[in-house]
Each structure stands twice: as structure tokens, then as C-alpha cells.
Design a protein around this motif. Sequence first.
Motif, PDB file in Angstrom:
ATOM      1  N   UNK A  79       9.394   1.030  -7.601  1.00 39.24           N
ATOM      2  CA  UNK A  79       8.542   0.202  -6.731  1.00 39.24           C
ATOM      3  C   UNK A  79       7.422  -0.420  -7.550  1.00 39.24           C
ATOM      4  N   UNK A  80       6.844   0.387  -8.450  1.00 36.95           N
ATOM      5  CA  UNK A  80       5.711  -0.086  -9.240  1.00 36.95           C
ATOM      6  C   UNK A  80       6.093  -1.273 -10.115  1.00 36.95           C
ATOM      7  N   UNK A  81       7.322  -1.279 -10.633  1.00 39.33           N
ATOM      8  CA  UNK A  81       7.746  -2.386 -11.488  1.00 39.33           C
ATOM      9  C   UNK A  81       7.747  -3.700 -10.714  1.00 39.33           C
ATOM     10  N   UNK A  82       8.276  -3.676  -9.493  1.00 42.08           N
ATOM     11  CA  UNK A  82       8.302  -4.900  -8.684  1.00 42.08           C
ATOM     12  C   UNK A  82       6.903  -5.298  -8.239  1.00 42.08           C
ATOM     13  N   UNK A  83       6.115  -4.338  -7.835  1.00 38.06           N
ATOM     14  CA  UNK A  83       4.759  -4.643  -7.379  1.00 38.06           C
ATOM     15  C   UNK A  83       3.875  -5.131  -8.523  1.00 38.06           C
ATOM     16  N   UNK A 119       4.326  11.995   1.635  1.00 34.96           N
ATOM     17  CA  UNK A 119       4.011  12.085   0.208  1.00 34.96           C
ATOM     18  C   UNK A 119       4.451  10.819  -0.525  1.00 34.96           C
ATOM     19  N   UNK A 120       5.648  10.318  -0.211  1.00 33.95           N
ATOM     20  CA  UNK A 120       6.123   9.113  -0.883  1.00 33.95           C
ATOM     21  C   UNK A 120       5.352   7.881  -0.404  1.00 33.95           C
ATOM     22  N   UNK A 121       4.971   7.872   0.848  1.00 33.29           N
ATOM     23  CA  UNK A 121       4.152   6.749   1.337  1.00 33.29           C
ATOM     24  C   UNK A 121       2.798   6.742   0.631  1.00 33.29           C
ATOM     25  N   UNK A 122       2.246   7.918   0.405  1.00 29.31           N
ATOM     26  CA  UNK A 122       0.983   7.992  -0.333  1.00 29.31           C
ATOM     27  C   UNK A 122       1.156   7.475  -1.761  1.00 29.31           C
ATOM     28  N   UNK A 123       2.319   7.717  -2.361  1.00 31.69           N
ATOM     29  CA  UNK A 123       2.576   7.181  -3.701  1.00 31.69           C
ATOM     30  C   UNK A 123       2.642   5.658  -3.667  1.00 31.69           C
ATOM     31  N   UNK A 131      -0.151   0.399  -4.963  1.00 31.49           N
ATOM     32  CA  UNK A 131      -0.799  -0.842  -4.515  1.00 31.49           C
ATOM     33  C   UNK A 131      -2.288  -0.846  -4.876  1.00 31.49           C
ATOM     34  N   UNK A 132      -2.944   0.274  -4.655  1.00 32.78           N
ATOM     35  CA  UNK A 132      -4.368   0.356  -4.961  1.00 32.78           C
ATOM     36  C   UNK A 132      -4.621   0.154  -6.447  1.00 32.78           C
ATOM     37  N   UNK A 133      -3.813   0.783  -7.279  1.00 31.64           N
ATOM     38  CA  UNK A 133      -3.984   0.652  -8.728  1.00 31.64           C
ATOM     39  C   UNK A 133      -3.792  -0.787  -9.189  1.00 31.64           C
ATOM     40  N   UNK A 134      -2.941  -1.532  -8.492  1.00 28.45           N
ATOM     41  CA  UNK A 134      -2.651  -2.914  -8.861  1.00 28.45           C
ATOM     42  C   UNK A 134      -3.570  -3.916  -8.164  1.00 28.45           C
ATOM     43  N   UNK A 135      -4.464  -3.418  -7.316  1.00 30.89           N
ATOM     44  CA  UNK A 135      -5.363  -4.318  -6.598  1.00 30.89           C
ATOM     45  C   UNK A 135      -4.689  -5.088  -5.485  1.00 30.89           C
ATOM     46  N   UNK A 136      -3.634  -4.500  -4.910  1.00 30.67           N
ATOM     47  CA  UNK A 136      -2.884  -5.154  -3.835  1.00 30.67           C
ATOM     48  C   UNK A 136      -3.220  -4.517  -2.490  1.00 30.67           C
ATOM     49  N   UNK A 137      -3.699  -5.307  -1.561  1.00 32.78           N
ATOM     50  CA  UNK A 137      -3.869  -4.837  -0.194  1.00 32.78           C
ATOM     51  C   UNK A 137      -2.616  -5.174   0.611  1.00 32.78           C
ATOM     52  N   UNK A 138      -2.462  -4.523   1.756  1.00 29.95           N
ATOM     53  CA  UNK A 138      -1.314  -4.744   2.636  1.00 29.95           C
ATOM     54  C   UNK A 138      -1.844  -5.232   3.981  1.00 29.95           C
TER      55      UNK A 138
END
Length: 312
Positions: free
Chosen positions: A37-41, A67-71, A76-83
Motif C-alpha cells: 500500500x505504501x508504495x502506491x501511496x 490493526x491493519x487499518x491503523x497501519x 497516509x500520515x507519514x506521507x502527508x496524505x489526508x482522507x
Amino acid sequence: MTLPWTADTWPIAAAMIPFPGRLHDGSLVQDAAPEVWAASLTDVADAGFDCVDPTDSWLRVADLDPARRAEFVAICKDLGLSVPAISTSRRSVIDPEHGDEYLAYGHRVIDTAAELGAGYVSFGLFGPFTPAQQKALWFWTEQGVKNPDDAATYQLAVGRIRELARHAADLNIQLSLEMYEDTYLGTARDAVRFVTDVDHPSVKLNIDIGNLIRLHRPVEHWSEMIDLCVPFAGYWHVKNYYRIEDPSGAVMSHPAPLMGGTINWRLAIRKAIKAGFNSPFLVEHYGGDGLGVCAENREYIRRILSGRMIRT
């Protein structure tokens, strides 16, 4: 005119449709490691986006365990992406086989949106791809599933969307209903009729008229669709297509950047703002470097929003 955001801060989310829901080995992104997921985001963030809609054709965030939703949230937070919003696709609450299941899923999506701080959820009444659509270069050139011409099913759709709307209202979330061919929101007039019949303040229209302009058949003029629907506009999927209508009656279409296709998005957005539109945008594009085109479309929208005709 007081706008809810400035041109620079207006939420314009990247759709995840450029990223398939299956990996090269056939496994689902849903079951993949968070690094996938991180690669695409990361691609999304590198394209200049600060907002993403985890479109559920890519990843069903509502069906991840906590747990996976928290990941996912941490990435998203690390990449500066809001939802700002979550869009659903091909999970109709009136699906003849899975309607009850998809209604329950819709409730989970609303709860997840609230958990993620997303204020908007997009629902549609369109069904799964047919075998012919799965084989086609462009799926919209083949006939898809139609909503039945049946009063009882129509009322079931109205009632189930209203049920979701009551849930959404409790959580201060707006529902946006996606316009799509051969559904109860398949023309501008049908869409206005449906949202009026639902008659709930939490329900708006996702005026995704690109879904209709691309069809290889006669359709309403884009400006007529905009004029009829902008009073009901909510969270908005935007994309464009080149549309060619031959005198013989043949119609052809191809994905286009917002600025270059058949729909005049400058005029459409101005009309929507004048009518009181105050929701985020989602930029979509099929084919080629879809993410790159979406990034250019984002900047085009910001230029429109910064214009003097918008701000006066």
C-alpha cells in the motif's frame, strides 16, 4: 460569496483507480503487506497530492481489521496524505445476489469514514463488470448491468440509501450518489428524481458526468446535465473524455485531460460554485499515466478556483 476553502486548500483527492486491486501474482491488494500500500501511496504523494480517496476497487479500508487499518492510517500520515472521502464501486445495495451484504458494507464504510475523519462517502448503484466489459479495452464500450425497470426495486434502492443517510447524519457525514449509466442515476433527470425521492439532507449527487459523456450512444449535452444537477452537487468525481459523433450515428470516446475534453470544466465548476457547491473534488483518469494526468487536473482545478469569476 464566501467559499469554504481557498483555491490552495480546497481538498482535491487522488483516486486510486490507476492502481489495480490485484498484484502481478493474482493476489489482492486487500491481503497485501502494508509496504505494498505504501508504495502506491508514495506515488500519490510524489505526484503532489495531499489528499487521497482509498477507492475500494483498490483497497476496502472498511474491511481491514483494526490493526491493519491503523497501519494504513499511519502510512497516509507519514506521507502527508489526508482522507477527505471514501468512494465505493460496484457494490450496489440492490445487487440481486449481494444487496444485503453490500448494505452492511455501506454501514461499515460510513463508520470507517468517521474513524478516519473523512466527511464524505460516495455510493453508486452500478453492478459488477460483465465478461464482455472485462475483455474490452474500454469497459464502457460494452453493455453493463442495468438496474431493473421495477417500482419495487426502485423503492428498495430509495429506502436503503435513506437508511445509510440516517446513519451518516448521526456521524456528520455527507453521502454522494454517483451518476452512472443504466442505473436509477443514469441521466440528469433520473438522478435529480432519485435524490429528491430519497429526500434526506445528508444526500447529494456525485455529478460524475464523465461516466455518461463517454458512452457510445446518444446522451444529454454535458451543459444540460450540469444545469439540472448542480443544485444537488456533493462530493464530486471529475474526469473528461473526447467524444466524437459521426453523422452516420457512430459515437467514439477516449479519456482526456480535464482541460482538453468535451466537457468545459471551467464553466461547470463556476456554475457549481454559484449554486453553492462546497464539497471536495476527486480527480480520476483511465489509461496512460492516469496518476500524472490526475495531478495536472488537480492544478487545473486550482487555477479555476483562484479565478476572479469564482471569488466574486
